[in-house]
Scaffold this motif. Structure first.
Motif, PDB file in Angstrom:
ATOM      1  N   VAL A 139       0.858  -1.181   0.000  1.00 24.72           N
ATOM      2  CA  VAL A 139       0.000   0.000   0.000  1.00 24.72           C
ATOM      3  C   VAL A 139       0.897   1.235   0.000  1.00 24.72           C
ATOM      4  CG1 VAL A 139      -1.805   1.270   1.210  1.00 24.72           C
ATOM      5  CG2 VAL A 139      -1.768  -1.220   1.311  1.00 24.72           C
ATOM      6  N   ALA A 140       0.655   2.142  -0.943  1.00 24.58           N
ATOM      7  CA  ALA A 140       1.481   3.341  -1.054  1.00 24.58           C
ATOM      8  C   ALA A 140       0.610   4.593  -0.968  1.00 24.58           C
ATOM      9  CB  ALA A 140       2.240   3.341  -2.379  1.00 24.58           C
ATOM     10  N   ARG A 141       1.050   5.541  -0.157  1.00 26.79           N
ATOM     11  CA  ARG A 141       0.400   6.856  -0.077  1.00 26.79           C
ATOM     12  C   ARG A 141       1.346   7.850  -0.735  1.00 26.79           C
ATOM     13  NH1 ARG A 141      -0.328   8.579   5.629  1.00 26.79           N
ATOM     14  NH2 ARG A 141       1.534   9.817   5.288  1.00 26.79           N
ATOM     15  N   VAL A 142       0.926   8.383  -1.876  1.00 25.45           N
ATOM     16  CA  VAL A 142       1.774   9.247  -2.703  1.00 25.45           C
ATOM     17  C   VAL A 142       1.288  10.685  -2.589  1.00 25.45           C
ATOM     18  CG1 VAL A 142       2.589   9.684  -5.041  1.00 25.45           C
ATOM     19  CG2 VAL A 142       2.147   7.345  -4.306  1.00 25.45           C
ATOM     20  N   ARG A 143       2.211  11.598  -2.299  1.00 25.72           N
ATOM     21  CA  ARG A 143       1.876  13.023  -2.245  1.00 25.72           C
ATOM     22  C   ARG A 143       2.666  13.765  -3.313  1.00 25.72           C
ATOM     23  NH1 ARG A 143       1.625  14.444   4.235  1.00 25.72           N
ATOM     24  NH2 ARG A 143      -0.278  13.266   4.619  1.00 25.72           N
ATOM     25  N   LEU A 144       1.946  14.567  -4.115  1.00 26.26           N
ATOM     26  CA  LEU A 144       2.567  15.381  -5.164  1.00 26.26           C
ATOM     27  C   LEU A 144       2.542  16.844  -4.735  1.00 26.26           C
ATOM     28  CD1 LEU A 144       1.017  14.079  -8.504  1.00 26.26           C
ATOM     29  CD2 LEU A 144       3.243  13.576  -7.555  1.00 26.26           C
ATOM     30  N   THR A 170       8.925  -5.078  -5.775  1.00 23.84           N
ATOM     31  CA  THR A 170       8.214  -4.951  -7.048  1.00 23.84           C
ATOM     32  C   THR A 170       6.751  -4.592  -6.817  1.00 23.84           C
ATOM     33  OG1 THR A 170       9.727  -6.508  -8.075  1.00 23.84           O
ATOM     34  CG2 THR A 170       7.632  -6.134  -9.185  1.00 23.84           C
ATOM     35  N   GLY A 171       6.111  -5.200  -5.819  1.00 24.48           N
ATOM     36  CA  GLY A 171       4.734  -4.849  -5.478  1.00 24.48           C
ATOM     37  C   GLY A 171       4.629  -3.412  -5.008  1.00 24.48           C
ATOM     38  N   GLN A 172       5.630  -2.958  -4.260  1.00 25.59           N
ATOM     39  CA  GLN A 172       5.634  -1.573  -3.800  1.00 25.59           C
ATOM     40  C   GLN A 172       5.790  -0.606  -4.963  1.00 25.59           C
ATOM     41  OE1 GLN A 172       8.612  -1.222  -0.728  1.00 25.59           O
ATOM     42  NE2 GLN A 172       7.296  -2.182   0.801  1.00 25.59           N
ATOM     43  N   ALA A 173       6.625  -0.972  -5.940  1.00 27.21           N
ATOM     44  CA  ALA A 173       6.785  -0.120  -7.124  1.00 27.21           C
ATOM     45  C   ALA A 173       5.463  -0.012  -7.885  1.00 27.21           C
ATOM     46  CB  ALA A 173       7.878  -0.663  -8.033  1.00 27.21           C
ATOM     47  N   GLY A 174       4.744  -1.117  -8.007  1.00 26.70           N
ATOM     48  CA  GLY A 174       3.435  -1.096  -8.671  1.00 26.70           C
ATOM     49  C   GLY A 174       2.416  -0.262  -7.913  1.00 26.70           C
ATOM     50  N   ALA A 175       2.455  -0.337  -6.582  1.00 27.49           N
ATOM     51  CA  ALA A 175       1.539   0.454  -5.763  1.00 27.49           C
ATOM     52  C   ALA A 175       1.836   1.948  -5.908  1.00 27.49           C
ATOM     53  CB  ALA A 175       1.653   0.032  -4.303  1.00 27.49           C
ATOM     54  N   ILE A 176       3.118   2.303  -5.941  1.00 27.34           N
ATOM     55  CA  ILE A 176       3.502   3.706  -6.100  1.00 27.34           C
ATOM     56  C   ILE A 176       3.064   4.206  -7.467  1.00 27.34           C
ATOM     57  CG2 ILE A 176       5.470   5.271  -6.328  1.00 27.34           C
ATOM     58  CD1 ILE A 176       6.877   3.555  -4.193  1.00 27.34           C
ATOM     59  N   ARG A 177       3.212   3.378  -8.482  1.00 29.71           N
ATOM     60  CA  ARG A 177       2.809   3.761  -9.846  1.00 29.71           C
ATOM     61  C   ARG A 177       1.320   4.095  -9.900  1.00 29.71           C
ATOM     62  NH1 ARG A 177       1.812  -0.327 -14.589  1.00 29.71           N
ATOM     63  NH2 ARG A 177       2.000   1.001 -16.388  1.00 29.71           N
ATOM     64  N   LEU A 178       0.485   3.253  -9.284  1.00 29.09           N
ATOM     65  CA  LEU A 178      -0.953   3.508  -9.278  1.00 29.09           C
ATOM     66  C   LEU A 178      -1.280   4.758  -8.466  1.00 29.09           C
ATOM     67  CD1 LEU A 178      -3.854   2.691  -9.986  1.00 29.09           C
ATOM     68  CD2 LEU A 178      -3.833   1.195  -7.992  1.00 29.09           C
ATOM     69  N   GLY A 179      -0.667   4.909  -7.293  1.00 30.13           N
ATOM     70  CA  GLY A 179      -0.898   6.100  -6.471  1.00 30.13           C
ATOM     71  C   GLY A 179      -0.474   7.374  -7.169  1.00 30.13           C
ATOM     72  N   LEU A 180       0.635   7.304  -7.891  1.00 30.32           N
ATOM     73  CA  LEU A 180       1.138   8.452  -8.655  1.00 30.32           C
ATOM     74  C   LEU A 180       0.159   8.829  -9.763  1.00 30.32           C
ATOM     75  CD1 LEU A 180       3.669  10.177  -8.562  1.00 30.32           C
ATOM     76  CD2 LEU A 180       4.771   8.540 -10.065  1.00 30.32           C
ATOM     77  N   ALA A 181      -0.344   7.835 -10.474  1.00 28.49           N
ATOM     78  CA  ALA A 181      -1.308   8.099 -11.552  1.00 28.49           C
ATOM     79  C   ALA A 181      -2.586   8.718 -10.998  1.00 28.49           C
ATOM     80  CB  ALA A 181      -1.616   6.808 -12.302  1.00 28.49           C
ATOM     81  N   ARG A 182      -3.054   8.208  -9.877  1.00 29.49           N
ATOM     82  CA  ARG A 182      -4.275   8.762  -9.268  1.00 29.49           C
ATOM     83  C   ARG A 182      -4.065  10.188  -8.787  1.00 29.49           C
ATOM     84  NH1 ARG A 182      -6.447   3.560  -5.729  1.00 29.49           N
ATOM     85  NH2 ARG A 182      -7.480   2.510  -7.468  1.00 29.49           N
ATOM     86  N   ALA A 183      -2.890  10.477  -8.233  1.00 32.13           N
ATOM     87  CA  ALA A 183      -2.597  11.838  -7.776  1.00 32.13           C
ATOM     88  C   ALA A 183      -2.461  12.794  -8.964  1.00 32.13           C
ATOM     89  CB  ALA A 183      -1.321  11.846  -6.937  1.00 32.13           C
ATOM     90  N   LEU A 184      -1.885  12.309 -10.072  1.00 33.77           N
ATOM     91  CA  LEU A 184      -1.757  13.153 -11.267  1.00 33.77           C
ATOM     92  C   LEU A 184      -3.130  13.574 -11.803  1.00 33.77           C
ATOM     93  CD1 LEU A 184       1.165  11.462 -13.203  1.00 33.77           C
ATOM     94  CD2 LEU A 184       1.124  13.786 -12.300  1.00 33.77           C
ATOM     95  N   LEU A 185      -4.131  12.702 -11.656  1.00 33.58           N
ATOM     96  CA  LEU A 185      -5.483  13.057 -12.098  1.00 33.58           C
ATOM     97  C   LEU A 185      -6.034  14.235 -11.307  1.00 33.58           C
ATOM     98  CD1 LEU A 185      -7.335   9.701 -12.748  1.00 33.58           C
ATOM     99  CD2 LEU A 185      -6.355  11.292 -14.376  1.00 33.58           C
TER     100      LEU A 185
END
Length: 144
Positions: A29-34, A87-102
């Motif tokens: 689970v990743a919490r991404v802040r932009l 690798t799972g963490q990288a995938g979680a960050i990728r999804l969180g990043l995409a959602r934050a970009l929206l």
């Protein structure tokens, strides 16, 4: 690639406005802040991203949403990630990043969706069943 700034932690971003996205993959689970108007600093669990993810394919995978949006090096990113493997963490960050970009630019939705960045990978580890060695592997028959 993201800018590497030694000694920079989450505390340096306190008080700055941000948008947040949550991503999950397997058990990670990743919490991404932009933070807009940044220098391209990318911090994962208080470490520069290159120190946290040493495999090139993981780095390439998680930077993909920024690269597609053309915002690589223009935003500061901080990430808290836990659970799963790297690798799972990288995938979680990728999804969180995409959602934050929206949240930063809703016009990116068709581009990110076309490249599969907004779809959560539903695959999880299958549970172990009684009498088996793993989820499906049975012990060898003793009758030989």
């Amino acid at each position: 690639m993201a800018a590497v700034v030694e000694g920079l932690t989450f505390e340096a971003f306190k008080g700055r406005p941000y948008v947040e996205g949550v991503g999950r993959r397997k058990r990670a689970v990743a919490r991404v802040r932009l933070y807009t108007g940044g220098r391209g600093v990318f911090i994962v669990n208080n470490k520069p991203v290159q120190d946290y993810f040493v495999r090139e394919q993981d780095l390439h995978h998680l930077f993909e949403p920024l690269r597609l949006a053309g915002l690589e090096g223009k935003l500061d990113v901080t990430v808290r990630v836990e659970g799963g493997g790297l690798t799972g963490q990288a995938g979680a960050i990728r999804l969180g990043l995409a959602r934050a970009l929206l949240l930063v630019d809703p016009g990116l939705r068709p581009l990110l969706k076309q490249h599969g960045m907004l779809t959560r990978d539903p695959r999880e580890k299958e549970r172990k069943k009684p009498g088996l060695r793993r989820a499906r592997k049975a012990p060898q028959s003793p009758k030989r």
